[in-house]
Design a protein around this motif. Structure first.
Motif, PDB file in Angstrom:
ATOM      1  N   ASN A  89       0.858  -1.198   0.000  1.00 41.32           N
ATOM      2  CA  ASN A  89       0.000   0.000   0.000  1.00 41.32           C
ATOM      3  C   ASN A  89       0.885   1.237   0.000  1.00 41.32           C
ATOM      4  O   ASN A  89       2.110   1.139   0.093  1.00 41.32           O
ATOM      5  CB  ASN A  89      -0.956  -0.004   1.201  1.00 41.32           C
ATOM      6  CG  ASN A  89      -0.231  -0.050   2.526  1.00 41.32           C
ATOM      7  OD1 ASN A  89       0.545   0.849   2.825  1.00 41.32           O
ATOM      8  ND2 ASN A  89      -0.471  -1.108   3.307  1.00 41.32           N
ATOM      9  N   ASP A  90       0.234   2.416  -0.077  1.00 42.84           N
ATOM     10  CA  ASP A  90       0.981   3.669  -0.189  1.00 42.84           C
ATOM     11  C   ASP A  90       1.400   4.236   1.156  1.00 42.84           C
ATOM     12  O   ASP A  90       1.967   5.323   1.229  1.00 42.84           O
ATOM     13  CB  ASP A  90       0.148   4.713  -0.944  1.00 42.84           C
ATOM     14  CG  ASP A  90      -1.192   4.976  -0.283  1.00 42.84           C
ATOM     15  OD1 ASP A  90      -1.418   4.449   0.826  1.00 42.84           O
ATOM     16  OD2 ASP A  90      -2.010   5.707  -0.868  1.00 42.84           O
ATOM     17  N   GLY A  91       1.137   3.523   2.221  1.00 39.35           N
ATOM     18  CA  GLY A  91       1.556   3.978   3.541  1.00 39.35           C
ATOM     19  C   GLY A  91       0.605   4.957   4.197  1.00 39.35           C
ATOM     20  O   GLY A  91       0.830   5.384   5.324  1.00 39.35           O
ATOM     21  N   VAL A  92      -0.497   5.328   3.515  1.00 38.98           N
ATOM     22  CA  VAL A  92      -1.464   6.242   4.117  1.00 38.98           C
ATOM     23  C   VAL A  92      -2.252   5.489   5.168  1.00 38.98           C
ATOM     24  O   VAL A  92      -2.618   4.332   4.976  1.00 38.98           O
ATOM     25  CB  VAL A  92      -2.412   6.812   3.036  1.00 38.98           C
ATOM     26  CG1 VAL A  92      -3.472   7.702   3.664  1.00 38.98           C
ATOM     27  CG2 VAL A  92      -1.610   7.585   1.998  1.00 38.98           C
ATOM     28  N   ALA A  93      -2.522   6.117   6.281  1.00 41.54           N
ATOM     29  CA  ALA A  93      -3.222   5.458   7.380  1.00 41.54           C
ATOM     30  C   ALA A  93      -4.554   4.906   6.925  1.00 41.54           C
ATOM     31  O   ALA A  93      -5.256   5.525   6.121  1.00 41.54           O
ATOM     32  CB  ALA A  93      -3.429   6.446   8.531  1.00 41.54           C
ATOM     33  N   ALA A  94      -4.909   3.770   7.445  1.00 44.29           N
ATOM     34  CA  ALA A  94      -6.159   3.124   7.072  1.00 44.29           C
ATOM     35  C   ALA A  94      -7.335   4.022   7.414  1.00 44.29           C
ATOM     36  O   ALA A  94      -7.367   4.666   8.451  1.00 44.29           O
ATOM     37  CB  ALA A  94      -6.296   1.791   7.805  1.00 44.29           C
ATOM     38  N   GLY A  95      -8.299   4.054   6.530  1.00 46.02           N
ATOM     39  CA  GLY A  95      -9.498   4.835   6.760  1.00 46.02           C
ATOM     40  C   GLY A  95      -9.388   6.265   6.302  1.00 46.02           C
ATOM     41  O   GLY A  95     -10.376   6.985   6.302  1.00 46.02           O
ATOM     42  N   LEU A  96      -8.213   6.749   5.926  1.00 44.77           N
ATOM     43  CA  LEU A  96      -8.050   8.120   5.454  1.00 44.77           C
ATOM     44  C   LEU A  96      -8.382   8.162   3.975  1.00 44.77           C
ATOM     45  O   LEU A  96      -7.547   7.876   3.123  1.00 44.77           O
ATOM     46  CB  LEU A  96      -6.610   8.603   5.694  1.00 44.77           C
ATOM     47  CG  LEU A  96      -6.326  10.063   5.347  1.00 44.77           C
ATOM     48  CD1 LEU A  96      -7.211  10.989   6.176  1.00 44.77           C
ATOM     49  CD2 LEU A  96      -4.869  10.397   5.580  1.00 44.77           C
ATOM     50  N   VAL A  97      -9.599   8.492   3.678  1.00 43.13           N
ATOM     51  CA  VAL A  97     -10.090   8.492   2.308  1.00 43.13           C
ATOM     52  C   VAL A  97     -10.502   9.903   1.938  1.00 43.13           C
ATOM     53  O   VAL A  97     -11.287  10.538   2.651  1.00 43.13           O
ATOM     54  CB  VAL A  97     -11.277   7.533   2.140  1.00 43.13           C
ATOM     55  CG1 VAL A  97     -11.799   7.571   0.718  1.00 43.13           C
ATOM     56  CG2 VAL A  97     -10.866   6.109   2.519  1.00 43.13           C
ATOM     57  N   ILE A  98      -9.954  10.434   0.857  1.00 46.42           N
ATOM     58  CA  ILE A  98     -10.316  11.768   0.388  1.00 46.42           C
ATOM     59  C   ILE A  98     -11.639  11.675  -0.358  1.00 46.42           C
ATOM     60  O   ILE A  98     -11.739  10.939  -1.339  1.00 46.42           O
ATOM     61  CB  ILE A  98      -9.233  12.360  -0.522  1.00 46.42           C
ATOM     62  CG1 ILE A  98      -7.931  12.541   0.273  1.00 46.42           C
ATOM     63  CG2 ILE A  98      -9.685  13.697  -1.108  1.00 46.42           C
ATOM     64  CD1 ILE A  98      -6.791  13.068  -0.545  1.00 46.42           C
ATOM     65  N   PRO A  99     -12.670  12.386   0.095  1.00 47.96           N
ATOM     66  CA  PRO A  99     -13.958  12.338  -0.592  1.00 47.96           C
ATOM     67  C   PRO A  99     -13.835  12.847  -2.025  1.00 47.96           C
ATOM     68  O   PRO A  99     -13.106  13.800  -2.291  1.00 47.96           O
ATOM     69  CB  PRO A  99     -14.848  13.264   0.249  1.00 47.96           C
ATOM     70  CG  PRO A  99     -14.157  13.388   1.555  1.00 47.96           C
ATOM     71  CD  PRO A  99     -12.699  13.266   1.273  1.00 47.96           C
ATOM     72  N   THR A 100     -14.489  12.205  -2.922  1.00 50.88           N
ATOM     73  CA  THR A 100     -14.505  12.616  -4.322  1.00 50.88           C
ATOM     74  C   THR A 100     -15.949  12.726  -4.789  1.00 50.88           C
ATOM     75  O   THR A 100     -16.847  12.124  -4.199  1.00 50.88           O
ATOM     76  CB  THR A 100     -13.741  11.596  -5.184  1.00 50.88           C
ATOM     77  OG1 THR A 100     -14.322  10.301  -4.994  1.00 50.88           O
ATOM     78  CG2 THR A 100     -12.267  11.569  -4.848  1.00 50.88           C
ATOM     79  N   PRO A 101     -16.218  13.476  -5.877  1.00 47.89           N
ATOM     80  CA  PRO A 101     -15.241  14.216  -6.674  1.00 47.89           C
ATOM     81  C   PRO A 101     -14.740  15.475  -5.960  1.00 47.89           C
ATOM     82  O   PRO A 101     -15.300  15.865  -4.944  1.00 47.89           O
ATOM     83  CB  PRO A 101     -16.050  14.596  -7.915  1.00 47.89           C
ATOM     84  CG  PRO A 101     -17.447  14.730  -7.411  1.00 47.89           C
ATOM     85  CD  PRO A 101     -17.600  13.646  -6.374  1.00 47.89           C
ATOM     86  N   LEU A 102     -13.676  16.054  -6.531  1.00 48.72           N
ATOM     87  CA  LEU A 102     -13.137  17.285  -5.952  1.00 48.72           C
ATOM     88  C   LEU A 102     -14.043  18.444  -6.355  1.00 48.72           C
ATOM     89  O   LEU A 102     -14.087  18.814  -7.529  1.00 48.72           O
ATOM     90  CB  LEU A 102     -11.708  17.526  -6.441  1.00 48.72           C
ATOM     91  CG  LEU A 102     -10.710  16.396  -6.191  1.00 48.72           C
ATOM     92  CD1 LEU A 102      -9.340  16.793  -6.701  1.00 48.72           C
ATOM     93  CD2 LEU A 102     -10.651  16.033  -4.723  1.00 48.72           C
TER      94      LEU A 102
END
Length: 260
Positions: A89-102
């Protein structure tokens, strides 16, 4: 956010680790399942790789491998048998999801636990608004002109005070000697009034004014432009000692309205 799959040209070995997995391949899946997941040969994620990605005779991939998100990766030998499976994985903490669309006009914020888009409260363009200040309109910000502070409407001097249309004037005058038991004189105010003012007069000379020991009484009748002042002994007596043979000084004060 994209990231590279390990170093640009790793050698992938067989399970025993004693020789490269020549002619093998790397297969990429959604993490924990067998659903294929795309990889790309550029960090901008515009050029798709084949899936699986082919390995050459040295066990190296034949293209750059860029990933996005989390993967289950399988190393296969030349016959398609699984050598190993790894999760990356990319190392980003689990559950940290950027809402989309921008969304346009919003910024990424949070409510303490969940990421969310919030409106950008941006001040208006200040061009041409020198001297204005920023105020809240309830839902945004606006540039507001400062309040106009009125010029103080008052003035004063050695013998007057004026506030708005109210003028207070004062001064002294001299009652001339009349050689009788009464006298009068008139004078003009330095500044005329719009209406007849209230006036007060006061004899300045202490003690008696006439030789018989009387000060007498004084009164004034004002007009808008000045006043007539009268003096007399206030008694019915014709003795010469009650005659005004010398002038005396008196003060006056007038308060009233003037034009603005």
């Amino acid at each position: 956010m994209s990231y590279r799959y390990y170093d640009p040209a790793p050698v992938n070995f067989t399970l025993l680790g004693i020789e490269p997995a020549a002619g093998g391949s790397l297969a990429f899946f959604e993490i924990g399942v067998t659903t294929p997941k795309n990889t790309w040969s550029d960090p901008g994620l515009t050029i798709l790789n084949t899936n699986p990605v082919q390995l050459d005779s040295s066990g190296r991939a034949n293209t750059n491998i860029w990933l996005q998100g989390s993967y289950s990766v399988r190393l296969l030998d030349s016959s398609g048998a699984v050598i190993w499976t790894r999760d990356v994985n990319d190392g980003v903490a689990a559950g940290l999801v950027i809402p989309t669309p921008l969304p346009s006009g919003q910024f990424l914020s949070n409510d303490g636990s969940v990421l969310q888009w919030s409106s950008v409260l941006q001040p208006p363009d200040p061009t041409g608004s020198d001297g204005y200040y920023l105020t809240a309109s309830g839902s945004s910000y606006v540039l507001t002109a400062p309040p106009v502070i009125p010029t103080p409407n008052y003035s004063f001097g050695d013998n007057f005070t004026k506030v708005g249309t109210n003028l207070d004037q004062w001064g002294t005058q001299t009652m001339p000697a009349s050689n009788s038991q009464s006298a009068s004189m008139s004078f003009n105010f330095p500044v005329a009034y719009a209406t007849v003012p209230v006036i007060q007069v006061l004899i300045q000379k202490p003690g008696s004014i006439v030789t018989e020991g009387f000060t007498g009484i004084i009164k004034a009748t004002p007009s808008t432009t000045g006043a007539t002042v009268e003096w007399n002994t206030g008694i019915d007596d014709t003795r010469t000692g009650l005659r005004l043979v010398s002038p005396f000084e008196f003060s006056w004060r007038a308060v009233g309205k003037v034009a603005s």
